[in-house]
Design a protein around this motif. Sequence first.
Motif, PDB file in Angstrom:
ATOM      1  N   ALA A  50       0.815  -1.222   0.000  1.00 20.21           N
ATOM      2  CA  ALA A  50       0.000   0.000   0.000  1.00 20.21           C
ATOM      3  C   ALA A  50       0.845   1.268   0.000  1.00 20.21           C
ATOM      4  CB  ALA A  50      -0.928  -0.006   1.213  1.00 20.21           C
ATOM      5  N   ASP A  51       2.142   1.150   0.355  1.00 16.89           N
ATOM      6  CA  ASP A  51       3.004   2.344   0.413  1.00 16.89           C
ATOM      7  C   ASP A  51       3.598   2.713  -0.942  1.00 16.89           C
ATOM      8  OD1 ASP A  51       4.830   0.332   0.028  1.00 16.89           O
ATOM      9  OD2 ASP A  51       5.936   0.663   1.893  1.00 16.89           O
ATOM     10  N   GLY A  52       3.298   1.941  -1.980  1.00 22.38           N
ATOM     11  CA  GLY A  52       3.779   2.252  -3.326  1.00 22.38           C
ATOM     12  C   GLY A  52       5.134   1.673  -3.667  1.00 22.38           C
ATOM     13  N   SER A  53       5.736   0.937  -2.737  1.00 21.59           N
ATOM     14  CA  SER A  53       7.081   0.407  -2.972  1.00 21.59           C
ATOM     15  C   SER A  53       7.117  -0.709  -4.018  1.00 21.59           C
ATOM     16  CB  SER A  53       7.675  -0.115  -1.656  1.00 21.59           C
ATOM     17  OG  SER A  53       6.877  -1.152  -1.107  1.00 21.59           O
ATOM     18  N   GLU A  54       5.955  -1.274  -4.367  1.00 19.57           N
ATOM     19  CA  GLU A  54       5.917  -2.350  -5.355  1.00 19.57           C
ATOM     20  C   GLU A  54       5.160  -1.957  -6.619  1.00 19.57           C
ATOM     21  OE1 GLU A  54       6.115  -6.386  -2.639  1.00 19.57           O
ATOM     22  OE2 GLU A  54       4.142  -5.467  -2.950  1.00 19.57           O
ATOM     23  N   ASP A  55       4.894  -0.678  -6.784  1.00 16.10           N
ATOM     24  CA  ASP A  55       4.145  -0.231  -7.962  1.00 16.10           C
ATOM     25  C   ASP A  55       4.884  -0.536  -9.261  1.00 16.10           C
ATOM     26  OD1 ASP A  55       2.218   0.643  -6.285  1.00 16.10           O
ATOM     27  OD2 ASP A  55       2.509   2.794  -6.638  1.00 16.10           O
ATOM     28  N   GLU A 110       4.055   0.497 -21.972  1.00 18.73           N
ATOM     29  CA  GLU A 110       2.731  -0.109 -21.871  1.00 18.73           C
ATOM     30  C   GLU A 110       1.644   0.968 -21.980  1.00 18.73           C
ATOM     31  OE1 GLU A 110       2.035  -3.322 -21.833  1.00 18.73           O
ATOM     32  OE2 GLU A 110       4.174  -3.717 -22.008  1.00 18.73           O
ATOM     33  N   PRO A 111       0.429   0.600 -22.345  1.00 18.28           N
ATOM     34  CA  PRO A 111      -0.647   1.591 -22.575  1.00 18.28           C
ATOM     35  C   PRO A 111      -0.968   2.477 -21.370  1.00 18.28           C
ATOM     36  CG  PRO A 111      -1.267  -0.550 -23.450  1.00 18.28           C
ATOM     37  CD  PRO A 111      -0.021  -0.763 -22.664  1.00 18.28           C
ATOM     38  N   CYS A 112      -0.754   1.968 -20.161  1.00 20.94           N
ATOM     39  CA  CYS A 112      -1.121   2.725 -18.951  1.00 20.94           C
ATOM     40  C   CYS A 112       0.107   3.186 -18.181  1.00 20.94           C
ATOM     41  CB  CYS A 112      -2.017   1.884 -18.057  1.00 20.94           C
ATOM     42  SG  CYS A 112      -3.475   1.219 -18.864  1.00 20.94           S
ATOM     43  N   ALA A 113       1.187   3.488 -18.888  1.00 25.86           N
ATOM     44  CA  ALA A 113       2.440   3.857 -18.228  1.00 25.86           C
ATOM     45  C   ALA A 113       2.274   5.069 -17.314  1.00 25.86           C
ATOM     46  CB  ALA A 113       3.524   4.123 -19.264  1.00 25.86           C
ATOM     47  N   SER A 114       1.393   5.987 -17.669  1.00 21.99           N
ATOM     48  CA  SER A 114       1.189   7.186 -16.855  1.00 21.99           C
ATOM     49  C   SER A 114       0.369   6.910 -15.598  1.00 21.99           C
ATOM     50  CB  SER A 114       0.492   8.271 -17.674  1.00 21.99           C
ATOM     51  OG  SER A 114      -0.782   7.825 -18.123  1.00 21.99           O
ATOM     52  N   GLY A 115      -0.187   5.721 -15.529  1.00 20.15           N
ATOM     53  CA  GLY A 115      -1.045   5.391 -14.398  1.00 20.15           C
ATOM     54  C   GLY A 115      -0.312   5.309 -13.081  1.00 20.15           C
ATOM     55  N   ARG A 116       0.970   4.989 -13.130  1.00 22.97           N
ATOM     56  CA  ARG A 116       1.743   4.873 -11.878  1.00 22.97           C
ATOM     57  C   ARG A 116       1.803   6.207 -11.147  1.00 22.97           C
ATOM     58  NH1 ARG A 116       7.948   2.518 -11.321  1.00 22.97           N
ATOM     59  NH2 ARG A 116       8.122   2.783  -9.050  1.00 22.97           N
ATOM     60  N   GLU A 117       2.019   7.279 -11.889  1.00 22.80           N
ATOM     61  CA  GLU A 117       2.082   8.606 -11.277  1.00 22.80           C
ATOM     62  C   GLU A 117       0.706   9.008 -10.747  1.00 22.80           C
ATOM     63  OE1 GLU A 117       3.357  12.134  -9.804  1.00 22.80           O
ATOM     64  OE2 GLU A 117       4.581  10.449 -10.548  1.00 22.80           O
ATOM     65  N   LEU A 118      -0.338   8.694 -11.493  1.00 25.74           N
ATOM     66  CA  LEU A 118      -1.697   9.016 -11.034  1.00 25.74           C
ATOM     67  C   LEU A 118      -2.042   8.254  -9.761  1.00 25.74           C
ATOM     68  CD1 LEU A 118      -3.579   8.980 -14.469  1.00 25.74           C
ATOM     69  CD2 LEU A 118      -2.907  10.976 -13.125  1.00 25.74           C
ATOM     70  N   LEU A 119      -1.605   6.994  -9.687  1.00 27.23           N
ATOM     71  CA  LEU A 119      -1.848   6.198  -8.481  1.00 27.23           C
ATOM     72  C   LEU A 119      -1.106   6.792  -7.291  1.00 27.23           C
ATOM     73  CD1 LEU A 119      -3.003   3.710  -7.076  1.00 27.23           C
ATOM     74  CD2 LEU A 119      -1.026   2.404  -7.889  1.00 27.23           C
TER      75      LEU A 119
END
Length: 268
Positions: free
Chosen positions: A205-210, A220-229
């Motif tokens: 939940a802390d983002g260390s495994e995103d 990948e198609p959702c590469a920008s999703g990591r920053e949004l998450l």
Amino acid sequence: MVASTTVDTRGARSVPLKTTGHEKSHLTVVLAAKADGTKLKPYVVFKGSVREVKAMQNISGVVVASSKNGWMNEDLTADWLRKVVGKLNFGPRLLAWDSYRCHISAATKAELKRGYNVTMAVIPGGCTKYIQAPDVMWNQPFKASLHEPYDNWMAGDSDKEYTTGGNMRAPARRLLVAWVLKAWDQLDAALVKISFKVCGLTVAADGSEDHLIHCFKEGEPCASGRELLSQARQGELVEIGEGEEEEGDDEEEFNNKLVVEDDDDEDI
């Protein structure tokens, strides 16, 4: 399960492919697993042949059923929940599956309220190839494992039946079940376990495994999703912090009130 490749002399004008003539016949295999890599019993659905299916109920490690068209329906989904998911679990569970009509029907929702201790999470249509573990990591190796025994069966002479006209029959259903069991057993449990992280279901939940989430990787198609998450997580932390601050203010006001009341009592 006809193979997509064959072997013949280079330059041949035509390449004959030996088949049973049952290429359009199909069966449904429902696969499910836990986040720790534990694989649940496969649920195999054949078209018709209720009597033959009943005769296979004694096969261990699998549940065999039938339907009019060989697909899952609401009754079979309820049967799958009872025989595969089960109610013998002390902790709460999250069931993540796609938006197939049998998964989101009123009958299925009613069944899930009967003591399963399960919260249902539905993967939106068009997203299974990104965040549904079987689609992303299980299906390809599982189907490849099914092709191998089928090809060996076609090339050999054992376990085959023929019509009076000499045409080869499709593989016996009991044989198909054996192939399904073997293919499911061969699927690496470690791959199943990591697939939940690859699909973002069990990442920290802390983002260390995103970085493990496949659809967030570069290219990948959702590469920008990591920053949004990450931004969404930060927003939640701010809201939690504000909530704790408000709760702290209420507690301080309550304590101050007690002090004032105590002082009044002392004056009395």
